[in-house]
Design a protein around this motif. Structure first.
Motif, PDB file in Angstrom:
ATOM      1  N   ILE A  56       0.853  -1.179   0.000  1.00  0.00           N
ATOM      2  CA  ILE A  56       0.000   0.000   0.000  1.00  0.00           C
ATOM      3  C   ILE A  56       0.895   1.238   0.000  1.00  0.00           C
ATOM      4  O   ILE A  56       1.793   1.353   0.834  1.00  0.00           O
ATOM      5  N   VAL A  57       0.671   2.124  -0.948  1.00  0.00           N
ATOM      6  CA  VAL A  57       1.443   3.364  -1.017  1.00  0.00           C
ATOM      7  C   VAL A  57       0.496   4.543  -1.239  1.00  0.00           C
ATOM      8  O   VAL A  57      -0.656   4.358  -1.650  1.00  0.00           O
ATOM      9  N   GLN A  58       1.016   5.730  -0.981  1.00  0.00           N
ATOM     10  CA  GLN A  58       0.266   6.943  -1.273  1.00  0.00           C
ATOM     11  C   GLN A  58       0.560   7.362  -2.706  1.00  0.00           C
ATOM     12  O   GLN A  58       1.630   7.051  -3.260  1.00  0.00           O
ATOM     13  N   LYS A  59      -0.360   8.086  -3.285  1.00  0.00           N
ATOM     14  CA  LYS A  59      -0.158   8.630  -4.631  1.00  0.00           C
ATOM     15  C   LYS A  59       1.176   9.366  -4.682  1.00  0.00           C
ATOM     16  O   LYS A  59       1.507  10.134  -3.772  1.00  0.00           O
ATOM     17  N   GLY A  60       1.936   9.104  -5.724  1.00  0.00           N
ATOM     18  CA  GLY A  60       3.249   9.715  -5.879  1.00  0.00           C
ATOM     19  C   GLY A  60       4.376   8.884  -5.314  1.00  0.00           C
ATOM     20  O   GLY A  60       5.558   9.161  -5.590  1.00  0.00           O
ATOM     21  N   GLY A  98       6.702 -21.364 -24.892  1.00  0.00           N
ATOM     22  CA  GLY A  98       5.621 -20.484 -24.469  1.00  0.00           C
ATOM     23  C   GLY A  98       5.360 -20.527 -22.988  1.00  0.00           C
ATOM     24  O   GLY A  98       4.447 -19.885 -22.494  1.00  0.00           O
ATOM     25  N   LYS A  99       6.153 -21.290 -22.248  1.00  0.00           N
ATOM     26  CA  LYS A  99       5.896 -21.452 -20.826  1.00  0.00           C
ATOM     27  C   LYS A  99       6.480 -20.296 -20.040  1.00  0.00           C
ATOM     28  O   LYS A  99       7.685 -20.054 -20.065  1.00  0.00           O
ATOM     29  N   LEU A 100       5.586 -19.601 -19.364  1.00  0.00           N
ATOM     30  CA  LEU A 100       6.005 -18.585 -18.412  1.00  0.00           C
ATOM     31  C   LEU A 100       5.834 -19.170 -17.014  1.00  0.00           C
ATOM     32  O   LEU A 100       4.808 -19.775 -16.710  1.00  0.00           O
ATOM     33  N   THR A 101       6.829 -18.974 -16.176  1.00  0.00           N
ATOM     34  CA  THR A 101       6.725 -19.343 -14.764  1.00  0.00           C
ATOM     35  C   THR A 101       6.478 -18.065 -13.993  1.00  0.00           C
ATOM     36  O   THR A 101       7.307 -17.145 -14.023  1.00  0.00           O
ATOM     37  N   PHE A 102       5.333 -17.994 -13.325  1.00  0.00           N
ATOM     38  CA  PHE A 102       4.915 -16.770 -12.660  1.00  0.00           C
ATOM     39  C   PHE A 102       5.251 -16.782 -11.174  1.00  0.00           C
ATOM     40  O   PHE A 102       5.269 -17.830 -10.527  1.00  0.00           O
ATOM     41  N   GLY A 103       5.474 -15.576 -10.642  1.00  0.00           N
ATOM     42  CA  GLY A 103       5.515 -15.402  -9.203  1.00  0.00           C
ATOM     43  C   GLY A 103       4.101 -15.443  -8.643  1.00  0.00           C
ATOM     44  O   GLY A 103       3.122 -15.553  -9.378  1.00  0.00           O
ATOM     45  N   GLN A 104       4.024 -15.298  -7.318  1.00  0.00           N
ATOM     46  CA  GLN A 104       2.733 -15.453  -6.653  1.00  0.00           C
ATOM     47  C   GLN A 104       1.851 -14.213  -6.747  1.00  0.00           C
ATOM     48  O   GLN A 104       0.667 -14.258  -6.434  1.00  0.00           O
ATOM     49  N   GLY A 105       2.425 -13.104  -7.169  1.00  0.00           N
ATOM     50  CA  GLY A 105       1.644 -11.892  -7.339  1.00  0.00           C
ATOM     51  C   GLY A 105       1.763 -10.935  -6.159  1.00  0.00           C
ATOM     52  O   GLY A 105       1.958 -11.348  -5.019  1.00  0.00           O
ATOM     53  N   THR A 106       1.654  -9.640  -6.458  1.00  0.00           N
ATOM     54  CA  THR A 106       1.650  -8.585  -5.452  1.00  0.00           C
ATOM     55  C   THR A 106       0.440  -7.703  -5.689  1.00  0.00           C
ATOM     56  O   THR A 106       0.272  -7.174  -6.794  1.00  0.00           O
ATOM     57  N   ILE A 107      -0.392  -7.577  -4.674  1.00  0.00           N
ATOM     58  CA  ILE A 107      -1.565  -6.706  -4.785  1.00  0.00           C
ATOM     59  C   ILE A 107      -1.134  -5.305  -4.367  1.00  0.00           C
ATOM     60  O   ILE A 107      -0.791  -5.065  -3.212  1.00  0.00           O
ATOM     61  N   LEU A 108      -1.146  -4.389  -5.332  1.00  0.00           N
ATOM     62  CA  LEU A 108      -0.742  -3.006  -5.077  1.00  0.00           C
ATOM     63  C   LEU A 108      -1.977  -2.123  -4.926  1.00  0.00           C
ATOM     64  O   LEU A 108      -2.868  -2.143  -5.774  1.00  0.00           O
ATOM     65  N   THR A 109      -1.999  -1.341  -3.855  1.00  0.00           N
ATOM     66  CA  THR A 109      -3.049  -0.352  -3.654  1.00  0.00           C
ATOM     67  C   THR A 109      -2.394   1.011  -3.536  1.00  0.00           C
ATOM     68  O   THR A 109      -1.495   1.202  -2.713  1.00  0.00           O
ATOM     69  N   VAL A 110      -2.810   1.933  -4.383  1.00  0.00           N
ATOM     70  CA  VAL A 110      -2.303   3.297  -4.345  1.00  0.00           C
ATOM     71  C   VAL A 110      -3.428   4.200  -3.865  1.00  0.00           C
ATOM     72  O   VAL A 110      -4.448   4.361  -4.539  1.00  0.00           O
ATOM     73  N   HIS A 111      -3.225   4.796  -2.698  1.00  0.00           N
ATOM     74  CA  HIS A 111      -4.241   5.683  -2.135  1.00  0.00           C
ATOM     75  C   HIS A 111      -4.099   7.096  -2.683  1.00  0.00           C
ATOM     76  O   HIS A 111      -2.984   7.587  -2.858  1.00  0.00           O
ATOM     77  N   PRO A 112      -5.246   7.763  -2.939  1.00  0.00           N
ATOM     78  CA  PRO A 112      -5.189   9.122  -3.505  1.00  0.00           C
ATOM     79  C   PRO A 112      -4.534  10.119  -2.550  1.00  0.00           C
ATOM     80  O   PRO A 112      -4.543   9.902  -1.337  1.00  0.00           O
TER      81      PRO A 112
END
Lengths: 115, 114
Positions: A12-16, A101-115
């Motif tokens: 979670i980050v602030q805008k900018g 064509g095989k991509l090995t993916f990471g587990q993912g990061t949910i990013l939230t940018v607050h206004p």
């Protein structure tokens, strides 16, 4: 051997702000590293990609840093905006392998940018 | 230009049933791959097809099968559905087998097994 480990799980980050997402891999045969952005209900969309002969690549507000010796790479999002709120996946491909064509993916990061 | 298109977008099946998912790649793309994305995880590679031949298979049971047609469209079949097969199934296309080619994803087919 085939895993790609991604951190953090959420951010979670602030805008900018400048969120940084990190990935590490073990398989030295990986030689193409794309980042994908995925919005809810949508498929992943390519954001930016890098090959290991380059230490940094920048496209707009998105920068990949690559450390071949450490087998790590990271995504930086400059001047982050609320519209950047999404799930980000790093991935790796063995471009010379048998499953091109095989991509090995990471587990993912949910990013939230607050206004 | 149309991207990768998949159908159906959502479906609900009962355990033990069979399902067929369809994919049309971007025009001119000859390689199609299938991925399974379980909620909260990254996509997992299932198959890759190129010129109607299987060129790669992930660690999935034989209940999963696929094929590619002369027009490069593809179908993914899953037999004897289990609850754990509930996921978003993504189709991806790329121009060729060459590594480093951009891989484009469709919006997926949401499968719920009850």
């Amino acid at each position: 051997q085939q895993q790609v480990k991604q951190s953090p799980q959420s951010l979670i980050v602030q805008k900018g702000g400048i969120p940084i997402i990190n990935c590490a891999y073990e398989n030295t045969a990986f030689d193409y590293f794309p980042w994908y952005q995925q919005f809810p209900g949508k498929g992943p969309a390519l954001l930016i990609a890098i090959r290991p002969d380059v230490s940094e690549k920048k496209e707009g507000r998105f920068t990949i840093s690559f450390n071949k010796s450490a087998k790590q790479f990271s995504l930086h999002i400059m001047d982050s905006q609320p519209g950047d709120s999404a799930t980000y996946f790093c991935a790796a491909q063995n471009a010379g392998g048998t499953s091109y064509g095989k991509l090995t993916f990471g587990q993912g990061t949910i990013l939230t940018v607050h206004p | 230009d149309a991207g990768v298109t998949q159908s159906p977008t959502h479906l609900i099946k009962t355990r033990g049933q069979q399902v067929t998912l369809r994919c049309s790649p971007i025009s001119g793309h000859k390689s199609v791959s299938w991925y399974q994305q379980v909620l909260g995880q990254g996509p997992q590679f299932i198959f890759q097809y190129y010129e109607k031949e299987e060129r790669g298979r992930g660690n999935f049971p034989d209940r999963f099968s696929a094929r590619q047609f002369p027009n490069y469209s593809s179908e993914l079949n899953v037999n004897a559905l289990l609850l754990g097969d509930s996921a978003l199934y993504l189709c991806a296309s790329s121009l060729s087998l060459r590594g480093g080619n951009t891989i484009y994803f469709g919006e997926g087919s949401w499968l719920t097994v009850v």
